[in-house]
Design an enzyme around this catalytic site. Structure first.
Site, PDB file in Angstrom:
ATOM      1  CG  ASP A   1     -57.865  -6.862  -7.420  1.00 40.41           C
ATOM      2  OD1 ASP A   1     -57.879  -8.085  -7.227  1.00 40.41           O
ATOM      3  OD2 ASP A   1     -58.700  -6.061  -6.986  1.00 40.41           O
TER       4      ASP A   1
ATOM      5  CE1 TYR B   1     -37.180   1.628 -12.893  1.00 41.56           C
ATOM      6  CE2 TYR B   1     -35.141   2.755 -13.493  1.00 41.56           C
ATOM      7  CZ  TYR B   1     -36.519   2.763 -13.341  1.00 41.56           C
ATOM      8  OH  TYR B   1     -37.223   3.897 -13.626  1.00 41.56           O
TER       9      TYR B   1
ATOM     10  CG  ASP C   1     -51.048   4.333  -7.431  1.00 38.82           C
ATOM     11  OD1 ASP C   1     -50.617   3.424  -6.685  1.00 38.82           O
ATOM     12  OD2 ASP C   1     -50.303   5.194  -7.922  1.00 38.82           O
TER      13      ASP C   1
ATOM     14  CB  SER D   1     -35.765   4.752 -16.914  1.00 44.60           C
ATOM     15  OG  SER D   1     -34.654   5.286 -16.205  1.00 44.60           O
TER      16      SER D   1
ATOM     17  N   GLY E   1     -45.218   1.404 -11.350  1.00 44.47           N
ATOM     18  CA  GLY E   1     -44.085   0.489 -11.354  1.00 44.47           C
ATOM     19  C   GLY E   1     -43.146   0.753 -10.201  1.00 44.47           C
TER      20      GLY E   1
HETATM   21  N1  LIG Z   1     -38.675   9.738 -10.901  1.00 46.46           N
HETATM   22  C1  LIG Z   1     -37.780   9.606 -11.885  1.00 46.46           C
HETATM   23  O1  LIG Z   1     -36.727  10.292 -11.914  1.00 46.46           O
HETATM   24  C2  LIG Z   1     -38.033   8.635 -13.000  1.00 46.46           C
HETATM   25  C3  LIG Z   1     -37.072   8.547 -14.022  1.00 46.46           C
HETATM   26  C4  LIG Z   1     -37.268   7.630 -15.047  1.00 46.46           C
HETATM   27  C5  LIG Z   1     -38.409   6.860 -15.082  1.00 46.46           C
HETATM   28  N2  LIG Z   1     -39.326   6.961 -14.075  1.00 46.46           N
HETATM   29  C6  LIG Z   1     -40.503   6.100 -14.138  1.00 46.46           C
HETATM   30  O2  LIG Z   1     -41.677   6.887 -14.004  1.00 46.46           O
HETATM   31  C7  LIG Z   1     -42.677   6.155 -13.307  1.00 46.46           C
HETATM   32  C8  LIG Z   1     -43.184   6.955 -12.119  1.00 46.46           C
HETATM   33  O3  LIG Z   1     -42.079   7.251 -11.288  1.00 46.46           O
HETATM   34  P1  LIG Z   1     -42.268   8.038  -9.895  1.00 46.46           P
HETATM   35  O4  LIG Z   1     -40.963   8.683  -9.605  1.00 46.46           O
HETATM   36  O5  LIG Z   1     -43.505   8.852  -9.927  1.00 46.46           O
HETATM   37  O6  LIG Z   1     -42.420   6.796  -8.925  1.00 46.46           O
HETATM   38  P2  LIG Z   1     -43.400   6.621  -7.659  1.00 46.46           P
HETATM   39  O7  LIG Z   1     -42.895   5.420  -6.920  1.00 46.46           O
HETATM   40  O8  LIG Z   1     -43.550   7.901  -6.928  1.00 46.46           O
HETATM   41  O9  LIG Z   1     -44.784   6.267  -8.351  1.00 46.46           O
HETATM   42  C9  LIG Z   1     -45.094   4.985  -8.821  1.00 46.46           C
HETATM   43  C10 LIG Z   1     -46.550   4.719  -8.502  1.00 46.46           C
HETATM   44  O10 LIG Z   1     -46.894   3.443  -9.048  1.00 46.46           O
HETATM   45  C11 LIG Z   1     -47.742   2.806  -8.116  1.00 46.46           C
HETATM   46  N3  LIG Z   1     -47.708   1.370  -8.366  1.00 46.46           N
HETATM   47  C12 LIG Z   1     -46.692   0.520  -8.122  1.00 46.46           C
HETATM   48  N4  LIG Z   1     -47.032  -0.713  -8.492  1.00 46.46           N
HETATM   49  C13 LIG Z   1     -48.286  -0.639  -8.994  1.00 46.46           C
HETATM   50  C14 LIG Z   1     -49.167  -1.570  -9.554  1.00 46.46           C
HETATM   51  N5  LIG Z   1     -48.814  -2.845  -9.653  1.00 46.46           N
HETATM   52  N6  LIG Z   1     -50.377  -1.154  -9.996  1.00 46.46           N
HETATM   53  C15 LIG Z   1     -50.734   0.144  -9.897  1.00 46.46           C
HETATM   54  N7  LIG Z   1     -49.939   1.089  -9.361  1.00 46.46           N
HETATM   55  C16 LIG Z   1     -48.720   0.694  -8.914  1.00 46.46           C
HETATM   56  C17 LIG Z   1     -47.203   3.201  -6.750  1.00 46.46           C
HETATM   57  O11 LIG Z   1     -48.199   3.018  -5.732  1.00 46.46           O
HETATM   58  C18 LIG Z   1     -46.848   4.655  -6.994  1.00 46.46           C
HETATM   59  O12 LIG Z   1     -47.929   5.512  -6.667  1.00 46.46           O
HETATM   60  C19 LIG Z   1     -42.055   4.812 -12.939  1.00 46.46           C
HETATM   61  O13 LIG Z   1     -42.437   3.858 -13.914  1.00 46.46           O
HETATM   62  C20 LIG Z   1     -40.565   5.081 -13.020  1.00 46.46           C
HETATM   63  O14 LIG Z   1     -39.825   3.903 -13.332  1.00 46.46           O
HETATM   64  C21 LIG Z   1     -39.166   7.825 -13.039  1.00 46.46           C
HETATM   65  O1  LIG Z   2     -31.512   8.436 -13.588  1.00 48.92           O
HETATM   66  C1  LIG Z   2     -32.069   8.872 -12.591  1.00 48.92           C
HETATM   67  O2  LIG Z   2     -31.549   9.750 -11.873  1.00 48.92           O
HETATM   68  C2  LIG Z   2     -33.459   8.357 -12.244  1.00 48.92           C
HETATM   69  O3  LIG Z   2     -33.787   7.259 -13.044  1.00 48.92           O
HETATM   70  C3  LIG Z   2     -35.126   6.859 -12.894  1.00 48.92           C
HETATM   71  O4  LIG Z   2     -35.418   5.786 -13.750  1.00 48.92           O
HETATM   72  C4  LIG Z   2     -35.425   6.455 -11.486  1.00 48.92           C
HETATM   73  O5  LIG Z   2     -36.832   6.247 -11.345  1.00 48.92           O
HETATM   74  C5  LIG Z   2     -35.003   7.526 -10.510  1.00 48.92           C
HETATM   75  O6  LIG Z   2     -35.110   7.000  -9.211  1.00 48.92           O
HETATM   76  C6  LIG Z   2     -33.572   7.976 -10.792  1.00 48.92           C
HETATM   77  O7  LIG Z   2     -33.299   9.055  -9.991  1.00 48.92           O
END
Ligand SMILES: NC(=O)c1ccc[n+]([C@@H]2O[C@H](COP(=O)([O-])OP(=O)(O)OC[C@H]3O[C@@H](n4cnc5c(N)ncnc54)[C@H](O)[C@@H]3O)[C@@H](O)[C@H]2O)c1
Ligand SMILES: O=C(O)[C@H]1O[C@@H](O)[C@H](O)[C@@H](O)[C@@H]1O
Length: 267
Positions: free
Chosen positions: A57, A142, A37, A117, A79
């Site tokens: 990096d 996105y 991370d 997603s 991401g």
């Molecule tokens: N939370 C949701 O409901 C949801 C739904 C669909 C998809 N996602 C996807 O799941 C993944 C994780 O989501 P989350 O909710 O845990 O998000 P989050 O923001 O809590 O975690 C993302 C992590 O990625 C790290 N990061 C960002 N850019 C980086 C880089 N260039 N190199 C290394 N690390 C980096 C951040 O520091 C963070 O710790 C994401 O790709 C997001 O698009 C999440």
């Molecule tokens: O559809 C959703 O609710 C979710 O979609 C994910 O991709 C996003 O990371 C999250 O923030 C949204 O809440």
């Protein structure tokens, strides 16, 4: 956990919401973790390797490939998790996914699980049941970045022989709080089930929805079931199933023009 115990998996985005919870679950399954991370990571088991990338990096493919060396697979979560300026999404989500795949290829890591997603299809109507085979209709930039990530996975499977599973994650929340969440919620336990299935399935390429067993769903679960993903939780036990009228996009507010326009700043 059969199949995963004793394996070594890299988790990018390890410090994030999903990454932190997933590492706890995988450590309990006996997985050795290599956590990557740009943010500080709190290790969850003795001997967990932590690779803190400097933001600058991220383009350091060799560094990422070194971190992945010896791993059985990589879960790519790093991401921007929501709508943002497209230049940032292109750099972090699209180029970042390319780096994860290319680092895996260079380090000879055989499989990658991508956090895609549901927002890849967020412009479909709530009256439509969507399966992973329909054309993408992203609800914002996105979602476009996730479509590109899935296409990169397909390329690395077809051309370079990796195995990939893209999970189109629903709404990963502690508990569902809205009418939309009643259809899109993914509980913490079901998320762990989805990732375990994706990490162990005997497939070369798959895309599936990772969503709980909500009593009303907009997404077909067959492709996930084929991987062994059987969700258990139901948002309908926790939040009322308030009707959402046909004609509403599945992305809800995310699919409105304003949601994107307010987040496009850079140029
Ligand atoms: N939370 C949701 O409901 C949801 C739904 C669909 C998809 N996602 C996807 O799941 C993944 C994780 O989501 P989350 O909710 O845990 O998000 P989050 O923001 O809590 O975690 C993302 C992590 O990625 C790290 N990061 C960002 N850019 C980086 C880089 N260039 N190199 C290394 N690390 C980096 C951040 O520091 C963070 O710790 C994401 O790709 C997001 O698009 C999440
Ligand atoms: O559809 C959703 O609710 C979710 O979609 C994910 O991709 C996003 O990371 C999250 O923030 C949204 O809440």
């Amino acid at each position: 956990m059969d199949g995963l115990s004793g394996q070594t998996w890299a988790i990018t985005g390890a410090a994030g919401r999903i990454g932190s919870d997933l590492r706890q679950a995988l450590a309990g399954d006996g997985v050795r973790l290599v956590s990557v991370d740009v943010a500080p990571v709190q290790p969850v088991h003795d001997g967990e390797q932590v690779h803190r990338l400097d933001v600058a990096d991220v383009a350091d493919l060799d560094g990422l490939a070194r971190a992945l060396t010896g791993c059985d697979g990589v879960v790519h979560l790093a991401g921007i998790p929501d709508e943002a300026d497209f230049h940032d999404l292109a750099e972090i989500n699209i180029v970042g996914t390319y780096h994860a795949l290319e680092a895996a290829r260079r380090a000879e890591v055989p499989r990658l699980v991508l956090a895609s997603s549901n927002r890849v299809t967020g412009c479909y109507d709530v009256a439509t049941t969507v399966d992973p085979g329909v054309p993408p209709r992203p609800d914002g930039f996105y979602g476009v970045s996730k479509v590109a990530g899935e296409a990169l996975c397909r390329l690395y499977v077809d051309k370079f022989g990796l195995r990939t599973v893209a999970l189109r994650i629903g709404s990963y929340e502690e508990r569902p709080v809205s009418a939309r969440h009643a259809r899109t919620w993914l509980s913490r336990d079901d998320a762990a089930r989805a990732f375990r299935a994706a990490m162990t399935a005997d497939v070369r390429f798959a895309v599936c929805y990772a969503v709980s067993a909500n009593r009303e769903l907009w997404w077909d679960l067959a492709d996930g079931r084929a991987l062994g993903f059987e969700p258990v939780d139901d948002a309908g036990d926790l939040v009322p199933l308030t009707p959402i009228p046909p004609g509403t996009p599945q992305g809800g507010e995310f699919a409105t023009p304003g949601y994107s326009l307010e987040r496009m700043h850079r140029r």
